[in-house]
Design a protein around this motif. Structure first.
Motif, PDB file in Angstrom:
ATOM      1  N   SER A 194       1.186  -1.257  -0.209  1.00  0.00           N
ATOM      2  CA  SER A 194       0.337  -0.060  -0.269  1.00  0.00           C
ATOM      3  C   SER A 194       0.593   0.929   0.218  1.00  0.00           C
ATOM      4  N   GLY A 195       0.359   2.872  -0.141  1.00  0.00           N
ATOM      5  CA  GLY A 195       1.226   3.640  -0.284  1.00  0.00           C
ATOM      6  C   GLY A 195       0.146   4.733  -0.104  1.00  0.00           C
ATOM      7  N   ARG A 196       0.757   6.385  -1.302  1.00  0.00           N
ATOM      8  CA  ARG A 196       0.099   7.037  -1.117  1.00  0.00           C
ATOM      9  C   ARG A 196       0.565   7.935  -2.993  1.00  0.00           C
ATOM     10  N   LEU A 197      -0.347   8.077  -2.935  1.00  0.00           N
ATOM     11  CA  LEU A 197       0.302   9.030  -3.906  1.00  0.00           C
ATOM     12  C   LEU A 197       0.520  10.431  -3.919  1.00  0.00           C
ATOM     13  N   VAL A 198       1.289  11.771  -4.316  1.00  0.00           N
ATOM     14  CA  VAL A 198       0.325  12.539  -3.852  1.00  0.00           C
ATOM     15  C   VAL A 198       0.946  13.407  -5.244  1.00  0.00           C
ATOM     16  N   MET A 199      -0.103  14.236  -5.818  1.00  0.00           N
ATOM     17  CA  MET A 199      -0.290  14.559  -7.104  1.00  0.00           C
ATOM     18  C   MET A 199      -0.536  16.383  -6.945  1.00  0.00           C
ATOM     19  N   ARG A 200      -0.650  16.615  -8.060  1.00  0.00           N
ATOM     20  CA  ARG A 200      -0.672  18.405  -7.760  1.00  0.00           C
ATOM     21  C   ARG A 200      -1.882  18.592  -9.671  1.00  0.00           C
ATOM     22  N   ASP A 201      -2.642  19.442  -9.026  1.00  0.00           N
ATOM     23  CA  ASP A 201      -3.894  19.540  -9.694  1.00  0.00           C
ATOM     24  C   ASP A 201      -3.192  21.170 -11.168  1.00  0.00           C
ATOM     25  N   ALA A 202      -3.929  21.102 -11.742  1.00  0.00           N
ATOM     26  CA  ALA A 202      -3.312  22.592 -12.715  1.00  0.00           C
ATOM     27  C   ALA A 202      -2.602  23.930 -11.914  1.00  0.00           C
ATOM     28  N   ASN A 203      -3.838  23.815 -10.493  1.00  0.00           N
ATOM     29  CA  ASN A 203      -3.291  25.025 -10.288  1.00  0.00           C
ATOM     30  C   ASN A 203      -2.388  25.114  -8.718  1.00  0.00           C
ATOM     31  N   GLY A 204      -1.970  23.907  -8.889  1.00  0.00           N
ATOM     32  CA  GLY A 204      -0.661  24.054  -8.203  1.00  0.00           C
ATOM     33  C   GLY A 204      -0.933  23.180  -6.515  1.00  0.00           C
ATOM     34  N   ALA A 205      -2.984  22.829  -6.679  1.00  0.00           N
ATOM     35  CA  ALA A 205      -3.465  22.170  -5.044  1.00  0.00           C
ATOM     36  C   ALA A 205      -3.222  20.812  -4.963  1.00  0.00           C
ATOM     37  N   GLU A 206      -2.078  20.426  -4.095  1.00  0.00           N
ATOM     38  CA  GLU A 206      -1.732  19.183  -3.400  1.00  0.00           C
ATOM     39  C   GLU A 206      -3.282  18.539  -3.762  1.00  0.00           C
ATOM     40  N   ARG A 207      -2.804  16.820  -3.884  1.00  0.00           N
ATOM     41  CA  ARG A 207      -4.217  15.885  -3.041  1.00  0.00           C
ATOM     42  C   ARG A 207      -3.168  14.174  -3.113  1.00  0.00           C
ATOM     43  N   ILE A 208      -3.155  14.063  -2.240  1.00  0.00           N
ATOM     44  CA  ILE A 208      -2.926  12.677  -2.023  1.00  0.00           C
ATOM     45  C   ILE A 208      -4.525  11.470  -1.410  1.00  0.00           C
ATOM     46  N   SER A 209      -3.925  10.610  -2.279  1.00  0.00           N
ATOM     47  CA  SER A 209      -5.147   9.481  -1.985  1.00  0.00           C
ATOM     48  C   SER A 209      -4.452   7.878  -1.963  1.00  0.00           C
ATOM     49  N   ARG A 210      -4.680   6.770  -0.998  1.00  0.00           N
ATOM     50  CA  ARG A 210      -3.789   6.261  -0.467  1.00  0.00           C
ATOM     51  C   ARG A 210      -3.968   5.018  -2.258  1.00  0.00           C
ATOM     52  N   VAL A 211      -3.478   3.917  -2.425  1.00  0.00           N
ATOM     53  CA  VAL A 211      -3.654   3.250  -3.302  1.00  0.00           C
ATOM     54  C   VAL A 211      -3.398   1.460  -2.134  1.00  0.00           C
ATOM     55  N   ALA A 212      -4.617   1.098  -1.702  1.00  0.00           N
ATOM     56  CA  ALA A 212      -4.342  -0.611  -1.222  1.00  0.00           C
ATOM     57  C   ALA A 212      -4.495  -1.280  -1.813  1.00  0.00           C
ATOM     58  N   TRP A 213      -3.624  -2.640  -1.955  1.00  0.00           N
ATOM     59  CA  TRP A 213      -3.202  -3.727  -2.408  1.00  0.00           C
ATOM     60  C   TRP A 213      -4.560  -4.380  -2.501  1.00  0.00           C
ATOM     61  N   ALA A 214      -4.891  -5.071  -3.904  1.00  0.00           N
ATOM     62  CA  ALA A 214      -5.864  -5.449  -4.651  1.00  0.00           C
ATOM     63  C   ALA A 214      -6.015  -6.543  -5.513  1.00  0.00           C
ATOM     64  N   GLY A 215      -4.343  -6.897  -5.020  1.00  0.00           N
ATOM     65  CA  GLY A 215      -4.363  -8.836  -5.960  1.00  0.00           C
ATOM     66  C   GLY A 215      -2.793  -8.783  -6.701  1.00  0.00           C
ATOM     67  N   HIS A 216      -2.120  -9.791  -6.768  1.00  0.00           N
ATOM     68  CA  HIS A 216      -0.869 -10.306  -7.870  1.00  0.00           C
ATOM     69  C   HIS A 216      -1.095 -11.095  -9.022  1.00  0.00           C
ATOM     70  N   ASN A 217      -0.278 -11.146  -9.857  1.00  0.00           N
ATOM     71  CA  ASN A 217       0.189 -11.760 -10.860  1.00  0.00           C
ATOM     72  C   ASN A 217       0.136 -12.931 -10.829  1.00  0.00           C
TER      73      ASN A 217
END
Length: 370
Positions: A194-217
């Motif tokens: 699992s982890g965090r993704l830090v993204m910036r929108d067009a205005n430079g505002a920061e948004r953090i979301s989490r990605v969680a384990w869903a399976g593997h290959n």
């Protein structure tokens, strides 16, 4: 905790130790294995470890930890209490200690320590560390953001493809949740689950979301770091060293990654409170420095533990109250713990350096035997 407070706590500790009795169903005391106090004959645990009834003075450093820092993690664990913990957790919900001394007194009044050892009596095990990666990311593939984080394919045949085939298959384009700029950061994300993704929108505002384990290959895991170490291309396997190698060798990164055919898939989750860690196996958010992964064949999830080890790359004691709130495939044995350090670069460095001897005590409600 000040000296006067430790003195008062020592007096409480002495009086409790003097008047306390062993929990029911525990045999009469025999010679202590620690040399500091009597201990009971080992009681068998769920899968063969030795549980030795201890006294509070046996816990190295007890009375010096900031137990208030561990109290929220303890209350979080009480949302899903282990068997036999309902009464203590009901009391804990009403307790509001105002300083570490009061928190220690409350625990000593209601719990009893048990030293953990392997079935052969060995009381020293291993402490390691883990963390939640935090990576810069983009919704679109651009510039340095070339490494996709994939959602789980619905097609089982597609899901089982090895890493190299996934990268070449156009059907995976629709499954790309985001793109990161660090190949080894992505690999660490897949290893941690699992982890965090830090993204910036067009205005430079920061948004953090989490990605969680869903399976593997379903492909075997092979260590990319080990391959680079064996070839002498890196001096160690810390995240910073691996990322530096990738920046110096951009044309070789894809082949290096292909050494590991396993790919982990994720689902994206909102992160309304960035102060909360990911949910562990207990189902509650992990607390940096206070949550550990254990082998639940030996230790029930939710159990408070007293940890005696050292700080990473140091002889400075690391002695604190932690909560068993997670598990891991590599975490096996009675005296084994994986300490959650938090998220971001500092946590990554601490986790990569944590590999120290460990002694462990479980704190159980009075009257409850292992």
């Amino acid at each position: 905790m000040g000296g006067w407070a430790r003195g008062v706590l020592a007096a409480i500790l002495g009086s409790l130790a003097a008047c306390s009795s062993l929990p029911p169903q525990v045999p009469a005391p025999v010679t202590s294995t620690t040399g500091s106090s009597p201990a009971s004959t080992p009681a068998p645990g769920p899968a063969g470890p030795r549980w030795v009834a201890a006294d509070w003075p046996d816990l190295p450093g007890w009375g010096r930890d900031d137990l208030l820092a561990a109290w929220p993690a303890l209350l979080a664990g009480c949302q899903r209490p282990p068997r036999g913990w309902a009464e203590f957790c009901a009391r804990a919900a009403l307790m509001s200690p105002t300083d570490p001394m009061e928190a220690a007194a409350l625990l000593m009044r209601h719990l009893r320590p048990w030293r953990l050892a392997a079935d052969n009596g060995e009381a020293t095990g291993l402490l390691t560390g883990y963390f939640e990666p935090q990576l810069a990311a983009s919704r679109t593939r651009q510039g340095a953001f070339q490494w996709p984080v994939h959602a789980l394919p619905a097609d089982p045949a597609l899901r089982r493809l090895p890493r190299r085939d996934i990268e070449a298959n156009p059907r995976f384009a629709a499954l790309e949740l985001a793109y990161v700029d660090d190949a080894f950061g992505l690999l660490q994300l897949q290893i941690q689950g699992s982890g965090r993704l830090v993204m910036r929108d067009a205005n430079g505002a920061e948004r953090i979301s989490r990605v969680a384990w869903a399976g593997h290959n379903d492909q075997p895991f092979q260590s990319v770091a080990r391959a680079l170490l064996d070839r002498g291309e890196v001096a160690d396997a810390t995240p910073r060293t691996l990322s530096d190698w990738a920046r110096r060798n951009p044309a070789r990164v894809r082949d290096a990654m292909a050494v590991n055919p396993r790919v982990v898939y994720f689902r994206e989750e909102a992160l309304p409170d960035t102060a909360l860690g990911p949910r562990g196996a207990l189902g509650v958010p992990l607390t940096p420095g206070r949550s550990v992964a254990v082998d639940k064949a030996f230790i029930s999830l939710g159990t408070p533990l007293w940890l005696d080890s050292t700080e990473p790359l140091s002889t400075t004691p690391l002695r604190r109250l932690v909560l068993a709130q997670d598990t891991g495939s590599a975490i096996t044995g009675a005296v084994r713990a994986d300490l959650f350090w938090g998220w971001g670069d500092d946590a990554a460095q601490q986790a990569s350096r944590t590999k120290q001897p460990l002694r462990l005590w479980a704190l159980l409600p009075a009257g409850v035997t292992p």
